[in-house]
Design a protein around this motif. Structure first.
Motif, PDB file in Angstrom:
ATOM      1  N   LEU A   1     -44.133  10.468  21.964  1.00  0.00           N
ATOM      2  CA  LEU A   1     -43.952   9.351  22.884  1.00  0.00           C
ATOM      3  C   LEU A   1     -43.266   9.885  24.140  1.00  0.00           C
ATOM      4  CD1 LEU A   1     -44.394   6.255  22.734  1.00  0.00           C
ATOM      5  CD2 LEU A   1     -42.012   6.059  21.999  1.00  0.00           C
TER       6      LEU A   1
ATOM      7  N   CYS B   1     -43.327  -1.899  29.230  1.00  0.00           N
ATOM      8  CA  CYS B   1     -44.269  -1.681  28.130  1.00  0.00           C
ATOM      9  C   CYS B   1     -45.065  -2.967  27.996  1.00  0.00           C
ATOM     10  CB  CYS B   1     -43.509  -1.381  26.841  1.00  0.00           C
ATOM     11  SG  CYS B   1     -44.617  -1.263  25.422  1.00  0.00           S
TER      12      CYS B   1
ATOM     13  N   LEU C   1     -45.591   2.635  17.528  1.00  0.00           N
ATOM     14  CA  LEU C   1     -45.125   1.351  16.977  1.00  0.00           C
ATOM     15  C   LEU C   1     -46.111   0.826  15.944  1.00  0.00           C
ATOM     16  CD1 LEU C   1     -44.915  -2.020  17.247  1.00  0.00           C
ATOM     17  CD2 LEU C   1     -42.826  -0.673  17.109  1.00  0.00           C
TER      18      LEU C   1
ATOM     19  N   ARG D   1     -36.647   5.854  12.904  1.00  0.00           N
ATOM     20  CA  ARG D   1     -37.055   4.448  13.016  1.00  0.00           C
ATOM     21  C   ARG D   1     -36.905   3.731  11.666  1.00  0.00           C
ATOM     22  NH1 ARG D   1     -40.009   6.581  17.224  1.00  0.00           N
ATOM     23  NH2 ARG D   1     -40.235   5.239  19.055  1.00  0.00           N
TER      24      ARG D   1
ATOM     25  N   LYS E   1     -33.285  -0.830  29.769  1.00  0.00           N
ATOM     26  CA  LYS E   1     -33.821   0.495  29.423  1.00  0.00           C
ATOM     27  C   LYS E   1     -34.196   1.293  30.676  1.00  0.00           C
ATOM     28  CE  LYS E   1     -35.869  -0.255  24.899  1.00  0.00           C
ATOM     29  NZ  LYS E   1     -37.188  -0.525  24.299  1.00  0.00           N
TER      30      LYS E   1
ATOM     31  N   CYS F   1     -37.002   4.786  22.674  1.00  0.00           N
ATOM     32  CA  CYS F   1     -37.971   4.587  23.761  1.00  0.00           C
ATOM     33  C   CYS F   1     -37.286   3.922  24.945  1.00  0.00           C
ATOM     34  CB  CYS F   1     -39.123   3.707  23.275  1.00  0.00           C
ATOM     35  SG  CYS F   1     -40.331   3.396  24.583  1.00  0.00           S
TER      36      CYS F   1
ATOM     37  N   ARG G   1     -39.722  -3.395  26.979  1.00  0.00           N
ATOM     38  CA  ARG G   1     -40.781  -4.097  26.240  1.00  0.00           C
ATOM     39  C   ARG G   1     -40.911  -5.527  26.763  1.00  0.00           C
ATOM     40  NH1 ARG G   1     -40.059  -7.464  22.435  1.00  0.00           N
ATOM     41  NH2 ARG G   1     -37.917  -6.760  22.130  1.00  0.00           N
TER      42      ARG G   1
ATOM     43  N   GLY H   1     -38.215  -0.238  16.004  1.00  0.00           N
ATOM     44  CA  GLY H   1     -39.137   0.770  16.541  1.00  0.00           C
ATOM     45  C   GLY H   1     -39.022   0.982  18.036  1.00  0.00           C
ATOM     46  N   CYS H   2     -38.651  -0.082  18.761  1.00  0.00           N
ATOM     47  CA  CYS H   2     -38.583   0.019  20.219  1.00  0.00           C
ATOM     48  C   CYS H   2     -37.144   0.144  20.707  1.00  0.00           C
ATOM     49  CB  CYS H   2     -39.240  -1.207  20.862  1.00  0.00           C
ATOM     50  SG  CYS H   2     -40.957  -1.443  20.393  1.00  0.00           S
TER      51      CYS H   2
ATOM     52  N   SER I   1     -42.134   8.370  26.610  1.00  0.00           N
ATOM     53  CA  SER I   1     -41.004   7.548  27.067  1.00  0.00           C
ATOM     54  C   SER I   1     -39.793   7.656  26.143  1.00  0.00           C
ATOM     55  CB  SER I   1     -41.437   6.085  27.184  1.00  0.00           C
ATOM     56  OG  SER I   1     -42.141   5.678  26.027  1.00  0.00           O
TER      57      SER I   1
ATOM     58  N   TRP J   1     -43.800  -7.371  25.898  1.00  0.00           N
ATOM     59  CA  TRP J   1     -44.538  -8.119  24.865  1.00  0.00           C
ATOM     60  C   TRP J   1     -43.564  -8.475  23.741  1.00  0.00           C
ATOM     61  CZ3 TRP J   1     -44.463  -5.864  20.046  1.00  0.00           C
ATOM     62  CH2 TRP J   1     -44.146  -4.502  20.009  1.00  0.00           C
TER      63      TRP J   1
ATOM     64  N   GLU K   1     -47.869  -3.485  25.957  1.00  0.00           N
ATOM     65  CA  GLU K   1     -48.474  -3.772  24.652  1.00  0.00           C
ATOM     66  C   GLU K   1     -47.978  -2.736  23.640  1.00  0.00           C
ATOM     67  OE1 GLU K   1     -52.678  -3.451  25.547  1.00  0.00           O
ATOM     68  OE2 GLU K   1     -52.682  -1.333  24.974  1.00  0.00           O
ATOM     69  N   PRO K   2     -48.067  -3.041  22.340  1.00  0.00           N
ATOM     70  CA  PRO K   2     -47.584  -2.086  21.334  1.00  0.00           C
ATOM     71  C   PRO K   2     -48.304  -0.739  21.468  1.00  0.00           C
ATOM     72  CG  PRO K   2     -48.007  -4.236  20.334  1.00  0.00           C
ATOM     73  CD  PRO K   2     -48.545  -4.305  21.729  1.00  0.00           C
ATOM     74  N   CYS K   3     -47.538   0.340  21.281  1.00  0.00           N
ATOM     75  CA  CYS K   3     -48.119   1.686  21.387  1.00  0.00           C
ATOM     76  C   CYS K   3     -48.514   2.198  19.995  1.00  0.00           C
ATOM     77  CB  CYS K   3     -47.114   2.631  22.036  1.00  0.00           C
ATOM     78  SG  CYS K   3     -45.697   3.002  20.964  1.00  0.00           S
TER      79      CYS K   3
HETATM   80  S1  SF4 Z   1     -44.292  -0.259  21.875  1.00  0.00           S
HETATM   81 FE1  SF4 Z   1     -43.621   0.167  23.970  1.00  0.00          FE
HETATM   82  S2  SF4 Z   1     -41.389  -0.156  23.939  1.00  0.00           S
HETATM   83 FE2  SF4 Z   1     -42.078   0.061  21.806  1.00  0.00          FE
HETATM   84  S3  SF4 Z   1     -41.869   2.238  21.296  1.00  0.00           S
HETATM   85 FE3  SF4 Z   1     -43.962   1.935  21.993  1.00  0.00          FE
HETATM   86  S4  SF4 Z   1     -43.916   2.369  24.198  1.00  0.00           S
HETATM   87 FE4  SF4 Z   1     -41.809   2.020  23.543  1.00  0.00          FE
END
Ligand code: SF4
Length: 263
Positions: free
Chosen positions: A72, A179, A186, A241, A174, A155, A159, A149-150, A74, A161, A181-183
């Motif tokens: 990731l 962000c 996640l 996580r 942050k 990260c 976020r 997770g976020c 980020s 979403w 949408e979910p990556c």
């Molecule tokens: S969904 Fe977005 S905020 Fe969550 S870990 Fe992934 S990139 Fe980061």
């Protein structure tokens, strides 16, 4: 050849002013363009930093300072000790897209006031194959997974979403990078969380003070994560996580623990 104007880049450059921090990258305007560094090196003597060219950024962002792959980009584990001199806006865009893919475009979408955010339910309902089961988390379970997770330990994207019952990240919590949408990381985490929920549960009677002990132990493990466990290896019980998810699950019980200061 005609230069095609990129409105997202133009607005982002205007936002930089003389300097700006984008997640872990410090951007400073100079007479010939820009200098970029790791934010923790912002006051370092230039000669103490390795001078990179743009092409070397692709390799730099792949691994942490200890050589572990970064799935990731980020994640707050960008290695430092470098600086980058860029000749203008186009080179800046190229470099930032290597550090944080899509960050300028997503930032610009948010400035427009109506970014294309895809929330957890909408996103997971579209999944097929191995990620289809991520729809099986109820709202409370999904919220725990998302919070864990976020978390900003993992990260730096903000976020936008969410899922019912969970707030999106606030501005300034942050970084400037949204962000939308979910990556993939996640999603993999949510998939594992469903498998964990499906397991037959064991009953363990512990007192509130023991819950507090578990909380301290998990927090300590998170401060010194096992270097052998890859961030993307969600199947490892010691994955950070997963530790954070257990912490989220313990959180409601922590209120019951006695405060040792008041005893
Ligand atoms: S969904 Fe977005 S905020 Fe969550 S870990 Fe992934 S990139 Fe980061």
């Amino acid at each position: 050849m005609a230069v095609i104007e990129n409105p997202a880049l133009k607005q982002f450059v205007a936002h930089i002013g003389s300097e700006l921090v984008l997640a872990q990258v410090f951007i400073r305007q100079n007479n010939s363009g820009y200098e970029l560094r790791h934010v923790e090196d912002r006051s370092a003597i230039p000669d103490s930093l390795r001078l990179l060219n743009v092409n070397e950024v692709r390799t730099l962002v792949q691994y942490t300072a200890t050589g572990i792959f970064r799935p990731l980009k980020s994640a707050p584990n960008l290695p430092g000790g470098w600086r980058l001199l860029l000749s203008g806006d186009v080179e800046l865009e190229t470099a930032l897209n290597l550090f944080y893919p899509g960050a300028i475009a997503d930032w610009y979408a948010v400035q427009g006031g109506n970014p294309p955010v895809t929330h957890y339910r909408e996103f997971t309902n579209r999944q097929s194959g191995m990620y289809r089961i991520t729809t099986m988390l109820n709202d409370a379970q999904a919220a725990q997974v998302i919070k864990a997770g976020c978390d900003k330990k993992f990260c730096l994207k903000r976020r936008l979403w969410t899922v019912a019952g969970l707030e999106s990240d606030g501005a300034g919590e942050k970084s400037l990078i949204p962000c939308l949408e979910p990556c993939a990381v996640l999603m993999e985490f949510a998939r594992k969380a469903v498998r964990i929920e499906q397991q037959e549960k064991v009953c363990l009677e512990i007192s509130p003070d023991e819950v507090a002990t578990l909380q301290v132990a998990l927090a300590n493990m998170l401060m010194q994560p096992d270097a052998e466990i890859r961030e993307g290896d969600i199947s490892a019980p010691g994955n950070p996580r997963r530790l954070q998810l257990v912490l989220e699950k313990l959180r409601p019980f922590l209120k019951l623990a006695r405060d040792p200061e008041k005893e």
